[in-house]
Structure formats: C-alpha cells, structure tokens
Scaffold this active site. Sequence first.
Site, PDB file in Angstrom:
ATOM      1  CE1 TYR A   1       2.808   0.255  -2.413  1.00 41.19           C
ATOM      2  CE2 TYR A   1       1.726  -1.689  -3.320  1.00 41.19           C
ATOM      3  CZ  TYR A   1       1.662  -0.393  -2.846  1.00 41.19           C
ATOM      4  OH  TYR A   1       0.450   0.252  -2.811  1.00 41.19           O
TER       5      TYR A   1
ATOM      6  CE  LYS B   1       2.850   2.240  -5.387  1.00 47.75           C
ATOM      7  NZ  LYS B   1       1.748   1.402  -5.910  1.00 47.75           N
TER       8      LYS B   1
END
EC number: 4.3.3.7
Length: 309
Positions: free
Chosen positions: A140, A168
């Site tokens: 992320y 992400k």
Amino acid sequence: MTLSQLKNCQIITALVTPFHADGSINFKALPELIEHLLNNHTQALLLAGTTAESPTLTHEEELELFSEVQRIVNGRVPLIAGIGTNDTRDSVDFAKEVANFGGFAAGLAIVPYYNKPTQEGLYQHFLAIAEASSLPIIIYNIPGRVVVDLHPDTLLKLAQHPNIIGVKDCTNLDHLAYIIENKPEDFLIYTGEDGQIFHAMNLGADGVISVASHTNGSEIFEMINHITNGRIKEAAQIQRRFLPKVNALFSVSSPAPVKAVLNYLGFNVGPLRLPLVACTRQEADAIINIVLDKAPKEYVTKGVLRPDY
C-alpha cells in the site's frame, strides 16, 4: 476465498468499523452493512485498513473483527487483512498470525510511516514481510499519508517476489502508468483513489480499493463495466457525475464523511474514535446532499484529502 478468486475482483471496499456511542465496536451493525455492500457490487472486502480506523483498534479488536466478518461473509467474497505497520518485526508477526488465522486471500502492508526509511529500507521491510509466511502481500503506497514514497523502480523490484502479488497505489497517474507498463504480467494494480478509477482502469489497472463503494457502488460498477466493454464516452459521463461525490467524501478527514452518509442511510456505523471526529451537522448535510444526489450538483472547493483506506 482464494487468491485466484481475488484476481477477478475489481471493486474492493475498505470496510468502515461501526462503533457504539461509547467507542466500542458495534458488531451488530456489521451484517446489514455487509449485505448492503455485497448487494451493491462489492466483490471483496479489506478489513482493518485506515478507513476502518485501524490506528485506534487494538490487536484483539482487529482479530475479533476478522472473525465476525468471516462469519458474516461465509466465503462469498475474498477478504484482505490490513497487517502493515511502521515496525517490520510487528508486521512480520501480524502476517504470520493472519496466515495461521486463515480465511484471507491476502494481507495489505502499508509503506512504513513516520520513521522515513530509505528505498533500501523499504525494500528490506517488504521483503521480510513477504518471506515471513504464505500470506500473499499487497503493498500500500500512499505518500500523502506516510510522507515516504515507494519509488516505482523499488516497487517493480519487489514485484518480482512470488509472494508480493500487487499494489494499492495512491500516487499519481504518471506513477501508475509507469508501473502498469513495466510490471510482471500477474502483478495486480489497484488504485486507492476513487477519483482516479476512470483513468486507472483505462490505463490497465485491475480495480479499485474504495471508500466510495460504501455509498456509490452501483455507479462504480457501471463505470467499470462500460470501460471493460469499450464504452468510454458512457464511462466518462459517469465519471463526471461521480467526481463531485468523491470530492465530498474526502472534504473532511475520512472516514468521517462516509460514516455521515451511512448513518443517514440507517446503517448505524456510529461515531469515530479520537483523534478523528465526526462531521459537523453543516458538513454532513452538504456531503449527504452531494453523495446521494439530493441537491443540485455542487463541487466541493475546499480541496480533497488523500483517501485513507
């Protein structure tokens, strides 16, 4: 559900955590909320992300949340567990624990915050997590929150590891385009920016890890469906209507706006835990009107905070 099933998911909702007025988790609110999401095109769920207010959840609460959501979902959609911290040892231990816990398709590990590691430090951090267990890892990258940016070439180096399956990405379209162009074929790319869904999917991203899917899942699904079928003008029309809603959902520190809308809709997700606070009544009214099409279209001009999943 398995990693192979996760790979077919384009709309992943970063689930909010419902709270009672006293700040305890309202587990009784979860079934209705989750059914609402699954009925509105959520194809996977992220638990204990930033939208879940994970910095204020104890480890025991996270594990209890995992158990309860697994019971409710009962294998219908894949689940992702938020497992990352700014302490490599803690992240490694959490990855091992989630792998042993079972029932998760992947773990989401955030770029370490506050301690500002170098690119080599970031590489070693994610490598240690990936090698700690069998749990597939999604990185992320959200420099607007953690200060440090995982550079594209560092990410692409990590993408060669068989247990690092995706990212992400909450950076910019240049960054996103570069990693899509140069990634391994089976490496998954999710935008974490609801406002970038249209551009990210057209660039070749695999999907979105979303906050707006709590309230506008059908619009997201329709837009992605148009893109998948080559109806770009139709998708763009949805995007133009969707952007003011995204701006509203991030006009105050998230997840305050989305909780305001969900509470209005009757899902009883409750307040936030300090240091986050709920929207004022005036803020909530404006957000609800925009997100739910209850007023003439209006752009939020205060600026958009970086989504916090």
